[in-house]
Design an enzyme around this catalytic site. Structure first.
Site, PDB file in Angstrom:
ATOM      1  NE  ARG A 194      15.964 -12.929   2.512  1.00  0.00           N
ATOM      2  CZ  ARG A 194      17.270 -13.594   1.837  1.00  0.00           C
ATOM      3  NH1 ARG A 194      17.692 -12.712   0.833  1.00  0.00           N
ATOM      4  NH2 ARG A 194      17.384 -14.370   2.466  1.00  0.00           N
TER       5      ARG A 194
ATOM      6  CD  GLU B   3      26.945  -0.794   8.066  1.00  0.00           C
ATOM      7  OE1 GLU B   3      27.377  -2.473   8.890  1.00  0.00           O
ATOM      8  OE2 GLU B   3      28.332  -1.061   7.553  1.00  0.00           O
TER       9      GLU B   3
ATOM     10  CD  GLU C 279       2.948   2.990   7.954  1.00  0.00           C
ATOM     11  OE1 GLU C 279       3.369   2.644   6.648  1.00  0.00           O
ATOM     12  OE2 GLU C 279       2.739   2.291   8.967  1.00  0.00           O
TER      13      GLU C 279
ATOM     14  CG  HIS D  77       9.487   1.517  12.017  1.00  0.00           C
ATOM     15  ND1 HIS D  77       9.884   0.114  11.487  1.00  0.00           N
ATOM     16  CD2 HIS D  77       9.417   1.465  13.127  1.00  0.00           C
ATOM     17  CE1 HIS D  77       9.325  -0.190  12.775  1.00  0.00           C
ATOM     18  NE2 HIS D  77       9.686   0.417  13.424  1.00  0.00           N
TER      19      HIS D  77
ATOM     20  CB  SER E 149      -1.089  -0.535   1.123  1.00  0.00           C
ATOM     21  OG  SER E 149      -0.517   0.633   2.287  1.00  0.00           O
ATOM     22  CG  ASN E 150       3.687   2.516   2.606  1.00  0.00           C
ATOM     23  OD1 ASN E 150       3.148   4.242   3.226  1.00  0.00           O
ATOM     24  ND2 ASN E 150       3.191   2.019   4.020  1.00  0.00           N
TER      25      ASN E 150
ATOM     26  NE  ARG F 222      20.739 -11.833   4.644  1.00  0.00           N
ATOM     27  CZ  ARG F 222      19.541 -11.989   5.475  1.00  0.00           C
ATOM     28  NH1 ARG F 222      19.288 -13.058   5.768  1.00  0.00           N
ATOM     29  NH2 ARG F 222      18.727 -10.729   5.924  1.00  0.00           N
TER      30      ARG F 222
HETATM   31  C1  GAR Z   1       4.183  -0.791   6.747  1.00  0.00           C
HETATM   32  O1  GAR Z   1       2.938  -0.299   7.859  1.00  0.00           O
HETATM   33  C2  GAR Z   1       5.395  -0.237   7.297  1.00  0.00           C
HETATM   34  O2  GAR Z   1       5.641   0.873   7.797  1.00  0.00           O
HETATM   35  C3  GAR Z   1       6.088  -1.858   7.323  1.00  0.00           C
HETATM   36  O3  GAR Z   1       5.024  -2.275   6.839  1.00  0.00           O
HETATM   37  C4  GAR Z   1       4.186  -2.349   6.325  1.00  0.00           C
HETATM   38  C5  GAR Z   1       3.935  -2.407   4.387  1.00  0.00           C
HETATM   39  O4  GAR Z   1       2.581  -2.126   4.709  1.00  0.00           O
HETATM   40  N1  GAR Z   1       7.350  -1.513   7.546  1.00  0.00           N
HETATM   41  C6  GAR Z   1       8.273  -2.378   8.192  1.00  0.00           C
HETATM   42  O5  GAR Z   1       7.725  -2.645   9.187  1.00  0.00           O
HETATM   43  C7  GAR Z   1      10.047  -2.075   8.399  1.00  0.00           C
HETATM   44  N2  GAR Z   1      10.236  -2.096   9.539  1.00  0.00           N
HETATM   45  P1  GAR Z   1       2.415  -1.677   2.625  1.00  0.00           P
HETATM   46  O6  GAR Z   1       2.916  -3.407   2.480  1.00  0.00           O
HETATM   47  O7  GAR Z   1       0.981  -2.176   3.081  1.00  0.00           O
HETATM   48  O8  GAR Z   1       3.155  -0.440   2.391  1.00  0.00           O
END
Ligand code: GAR
Length: 205
Positions: A92, A143, A175, A110, A13-14, A66
């Site tokens: 990941r 990092e 977000e 985040h 969604s982001n 990786r």
């Molecule tokens: C979002 O809330 C993003 O902030 C979070 O995962 C979700 C992804 O949603 N990210 C983290 O937790 C990274 N540490 P999305 O796939 O719908 O954008």
């Protein structure tokens, strides 16, 4: 327009918020490529519906290697001419290889007001702590996981009766606002030095 690559793992969604913003003629960035480390990520289909090239580069194809996985991602980003990379729910952990290659040019979103609650389950942890304010952060990637210069934050209230789901939805709406704004603030300019963030927005809703 500055060419941007987006890394996802799932719903996207982001990613979709970034793609939609970039569809505007006056937005300074264009989305050149979406890469998922999971072949079944719904976000891949959404990207293609918007006409954005979308690739799965599954981690499991590379086993425990990786470095080889990240080298494949790095090569795909460079082949597509990407100048900036946005992590959007990319779940990941990155090695220093990709982080260093894109230093000052890789953003992450985040779901907390960093430096509070790095890591997983941010909404449950905010509720368990009795937090009254929660939110989200866009930052440059370094990092250290969920660390690095902050580019944008948005705060939301934690309301009586909130569940993890209701709080997550309130944060997610923010977000989708701050990520396109933070990306726009970086593009057009040269790489931002890793020690200098841009303070952008703070809409307390
Ligand atoms: C979002 O809330 C993003 O902030 C979070 O995962 C979700 C992804 O949603 N990210 C983290 O937790 C990274 N540490 P999305 O796939 O719908 O954008």
């Amino acid at each position: 327009k500055t060419r941007v690559g987006i890394l996802i793992s799932g719903r996207g969604s982001n990613m979709q918020a970034l793609i939609r913003a970039a569809e505007a003629a006056d937005y300074p960035a264009g989305i050149a490529l979406v890469i998922s480390n999971r072949a079944d990520a719904v976000g891949l289909d959404i990207a293609r519906q918007h006409g954005v090239p979308a690739l799965a580069i599954p981690g499991r194809d590379f086993g425990a290697d990786r470095a080889a996985h990240e080298a494949a991602i790095d090569a795909a980003l460079r082949d597509a001419g990407c100048e900036i990379v946005c992590l959007a729910g990319y779940m990941r952990l990155l090695t220093p290889f990709l982080v260093h290659n894109w230093a000052g040019k890789m953003l992450n979103i985040h779901p907390s007001l960093l430096p509070a609650y790095p890591g997983l389950d941010t909404h449950a942890r905010a509720l368990a702590a009795g937090a009254k304010i929660h939110g989200c952060t866009v930052h440059l990637v370094t990092e250290t996981v969920d660390d690095g210069p902050i580019l944008a934050q948005a705060a939301v209230p934690v309301l009586p009766g909130d569940t993890e789901q209701s709080l997550a939805a309130r944060v997610l709406a923010q977000e989708h606002r701050i990520y396109p704004a933070a990306l726009a603030s970086l593009t057009g300019a040269a790489a931002v030095p890793a020690d200098r963030g841009i303070s952008l927005i703070n809409p307390c809703v």
